[in-house]
Design a protein around this motif. Structure first.
Motif, short mmCIF file in Angstrom:
data_model
loop_
_atom_site.label_atom_id
_atom_site.label_comp_id
_atom_site.label_asym_id
_atom_site.label_seq_id
_atom_site.Cartn_x
_atom_site.Cartn_y
_atom_site.Cartn_z
N LEU A 167 -5.59 10.33 1.12
CA LEU A 167 -6.83 10.06 0.75
C LEU A 167 -7.75 9.62 2.04
O LEU A 167 -9.07 10.00 1.75
CB LEU A 167 -7.01 8.50 -0.09
CG LEU A 167 -6.39 8.51 -1.50
CD1 LEU A 167 -5.98 7.37 -1.83
CD2 LEU A 167 -7.27 9.45 -2.30
N VAL A 168 -7.31 9.38 3.13
CA VAL A 168 -7.95 9.04 4.42
C VAL A 168 -8.58 10.37 4.58
O VAL A 168 -9.69 10.66 5.10
CB VAL A 168 -7.49 8.22 5.34
CG1 VAL A 168 -8.27 8.49 6.66
CG2 VAL A 168 -7.24 6.92 4.96
N ARG A 169 -7.55 11.26 4.79
CA ARG A 169 -7.90 12.62 5.17
C ARG A 169 -8.89 13.35 4.40
O ARG A 169 -9.84 13.82 4.95
CB ARG A 169 -6.79 13.49 5.25
CG ARG A 169 -5.66 13.22 6.46
CD ARG A 169 -4.77 14.25 6.75
NE ARG A 169 -3.91 13.97 7.92
CZ ARG A 169 -2.83 13.69 8.24
NH1 ARG A 169 -1.98 13.95 7.03
NH2 ARG A 169 -2.01 13.11 9.04
N ALA A 224 1.26 4.08 1.70
CA ALA A 224 0.92 4.86 2.93
C ALA A 224 0.79 6.16 2.80
O ALA A 224 -0.41 6.73 3.26
CB ALA A 224 2.09 4.34 4.07
N ASP A 225 1.49 7.06 2.15
CA ASP A 225 1.30 8.50 2.23
C ASP A 225 0.19 8.88 1.48
O ASP A 225 -0.68 9.75 1.74
CB ASP A 225 2.58 8.91 1.63
CG ASP A 225 3.87 9.11 3.00
OD1 ASP A 225 3.78 9.02 3.92
OD2 ASP A 225 5.05 9.15 2.21
N LEU A 250 -2.21 6.92 0.94
CA LEU A 250 -3.44 6.48 1.75
C LEU A 250 -3.79 7.40 2.70
O LEU A 250 -5.01 7.78 3.09
CB LEU A 250 -3.02 5.26 2.53
CG LEU A 250 -4.12 4.20 2.96
CD1 LEU A 250 -5.25 4.07 1.82
CD2 LEU A 250 -3.50 2.86 3.42
N ILE A 251 -2.66 8.01 3.35
CA ILE A 251 -2.80 9.07 4.39
C ILE A 251 -3.58 9.93 4.00
O ILE A 251 -4.71 10.61 4.51
CB ILE A 251 -1.70 9.30 5.19
CG1 ILE A 251 -1.18 8.04 5.90
CG2 ILE A 251 -1.93 10.58 6.17
CD1 ILE A 251 0.30 8.37 6.78
N ALA A 268 0.93 -1.13 0.00
CA ALA A 268 -0.21 -0.08 0.03
C ALA A 268 0.98 1.24 -0.04
O ALA A 268 1.79 1.24 0.45
CB ALA A 268 -0.90 -0.19 1.31
#
Lengths: 189, 357
Positions: free
Chosen positions: B28-30, B22-23, B25-26, B20
């Motif tokens: 997108l999550v935010r 990660a950056d 993903l972070i 994944a």
């Protein structure tokens, strides 16, 4: 307001655990990367929303995994009412990785992806995440008996496929019974 | 059991090499989280808009003409919410509409409009005759009979793949004659629904990309054209705006109106139309672009300062003279006569707003 420390703690968690979480999501979604990523984002967003509370608790990972599992549980319930449209998974290896040439694994994974969603979720949680039967039942919100029976049925279906690779269709509809395998099962039983 | 080991090995072999980002993903999550907050804010905004719809004079505030029908004695406020009663009860939530008598402030019986996984409230709109409330859910729109407070059968729009496009119906606009409900979904499709039969028609594609498509949809006061925005995928330098006009007579899209604003960094694309129907104002990033509806041509973007907060909501006053835009630091007025921004009104953490009739 979120503190910088909380934000950093969330980032650390995602950096450390996202690979592992994505892998579970991939198996739960039948190796559909886009769906798996979306599932993971949803679960992480939910965790992010409550991060100040859960980051100090027993384990945010457990919380996120629980949402991943709940999501697949919700999905099969939804599909039971309203069947999903067919998504052909055949025509090539489902998993485009180095192991694809290993025929047994490929067939096994295609068979796993073709299993009804609940059976697939039970097998993934039991044998990939190595959860106990009780934990699996808790994650999926079903009874222990259901976990046992679904695991047994799922394994039986995989066994049939492994014995007879041609039984695996190329246009399997996830969540529906594999007609070839069902016929064979009936003949065997 | 050997086959369990085989399965274990196969599963690991299949996914252990998967990584994944990660950056990403972070980020997108935010972004998804901001979207969630936006949904929460929208629930409040939708309630205010529902109130505005119930008061004829308030219709100008959202760019629709006064309704001809007699208003009810005491307007009813409809609030679309989830998990009523507070507290986290799991990822599967109840979506509920609560009618509130605005004369007495007393809530009526909650109307349950289905359950969904993390779906929360979407949008809510009321027909001009006040007889039906439409609320969006995951892949569905549910009509509610306001006389009896009972929900009808959910109307399915498009695919309902659990995590696929079209999961969320994002926004609703109802034609001034109350005959057609237009639903904009996350997959960038607009589905017309006949209010006479509550059946969906063929979706109209207005473009967009996964999870970013849905913007907003409004209908001109004369009811002839619906304008649907597509949320832009911005980078740090620019945002591509896109607005699609739809003929309500034929339910066909016209050529998309495209423009690029040179300051990026925010998604969200809201739209409002002046009461005279001549100009549509579209928020994109920290700018507002006026579009002449006669020619469907975009004008020069108006910089309102600060990134739009949440929805980048834009509301035009009933007299049509001023457009107010929600920004990260408050609300900025724009003179519609000169298309110039006025002095920003600073309000910390503003989430949504409405204008009195």
């Amino acid at each position: 307001m979120r503190s910088g420390e909380t934000e950093a703690s969330f980032e650390d968690f995602v950096r450390a655990r996202s690979d592992s979480l994505l892998r579970t999501a991939l198996l739960l979604t039948g190796q559909r990367r886009a769906e798996a990523e979306d599932l993971l984002q949803l679960a992480l967003e939910r965790a992010y929303r409550h991060w100040p509370r859960i980051c100090g608790s027993e384990g945010p990972e457990r919380y996120v995994r629980r949402i991943l599992a709940s999501a697949s549980a919700d999905r099969w319930r939804r599909l039971a009412r309203r069947p999903e449209q067919a998504i052909p998974i055949g025509g090539g290896p489902v998993v485009p990785d180095r192991t694809a040439e290993i025929a047994d694994r490929d067939y096994l994974l295609r068979a796993l992806a073709a299993l009804p969603l609940r059976q697939r979720a039970v097998l993934v949680l039991r044998y990939f995440d190595d959860l106990s039967e009780a934990e699996t039942a808790a994650m999926l919100g079903c009874s222990l008996g259901t976990v046992k029976s679904q695991a047994a049925r799922g394994l039986a279906r995989l066994r049939i496929t492994a014995d007879s690779p041609t039984a695996l269709p190329t246009g399997q509809v996830p969540g529906r019974r594999n007609p070839e395998a069902a016929r064979k099962e009936a003949a065997d039983g | 059991m050997a086959d369990i080991e085989g399965l274990r090995t196969a599963m690991h072999a299949a996914v252990d090499s998967e990584k994944a980002s990660a950056d990403e993903l972070i980020g997108l999550v935010r972004r998804r989280h901001r979207r969630h907050q936006w949904h929460v804010a929208l629930a409040g905004a939708a309630a205010l808009i529902a109130l505005a719809v119930a008061i004829p004079a308030g219709l100008g505030a959202i760019g629709q003409p006064p309704k001809p029908e007699q208003p009810p004695a005491a307007p009813t406020l409809y609030i679309y919410s989830w998990n009523p009663g507070g507290g986290y009860t799991g990822p599967v939530v109840d979506n509920t509409v609560t009618p509130i008598n605005t004369a007495t402030g007393t809530p009526g019986k909650q109307i349950h409009v289905g359950r969904g996984f993390l779906t929360g409230p979407g949008w809510i709109a009321i027909t001009p005759d006040g007889k039906t409330v439409y609320v969006t859910g995951p892949g569905t729109v549910t009509p509610i009979n306001t006389a009896t407070g009972t929900p009808g059968t959910p109307i399915h729009i498009g695919r309902t793949l659990f995590f696929g496009n079209g999961m969320f119906s994002e926004n609703i606009a109802i034609t001034p004659d109350g005959k057609i409900v237009y639903v904009l979904d996350q997959a960038g499709r607009v589905t017309p629904i006949s209010t006479a039969t509550n059946t969906p028609g063929r979706p109209i594609h207005v473009g967009g990309s996964f999870n970013l498509a849905a913007g907003n949809i409004v209908i001109t006061p004369d009811g002839k054209t619906a304008y649907a925005t597509t949320n832009p995928v911005c980078d740090t330098a620019s945002c591509p705006g896109r607005v699609t006009p739809i003929s309500t007579a034929t339910n066909t899209p016209g050529a998309p109106i495209k423009f690029t604003v040179t300051t990026g960094g925010a998604t969200g694309s809201q739209i409002a139309i002046t009461p005279d129907g001549k100009t549509a104002y579209v928020t994109t990033g920290p700018t507002v672009t006026p579009i002449k509806t006669a020619t469907n041509t975009p004008g020069r973007p108006i910089h309102v300062g600060g990134l739009p907060s949440g929805s980048g909501q834009i509301v035009i006053t009933p007299d049509g003279k001023t457009a107010y835009v929600l920004t990260g630091s408050g609300v900025t007025p724009i003179s519609t006569a000169t298309n110039t921004p006025g002095r920003p009104i600073h309000v910390a953490l503003a989430g949504a707003f409405a204008i009195t009739p």
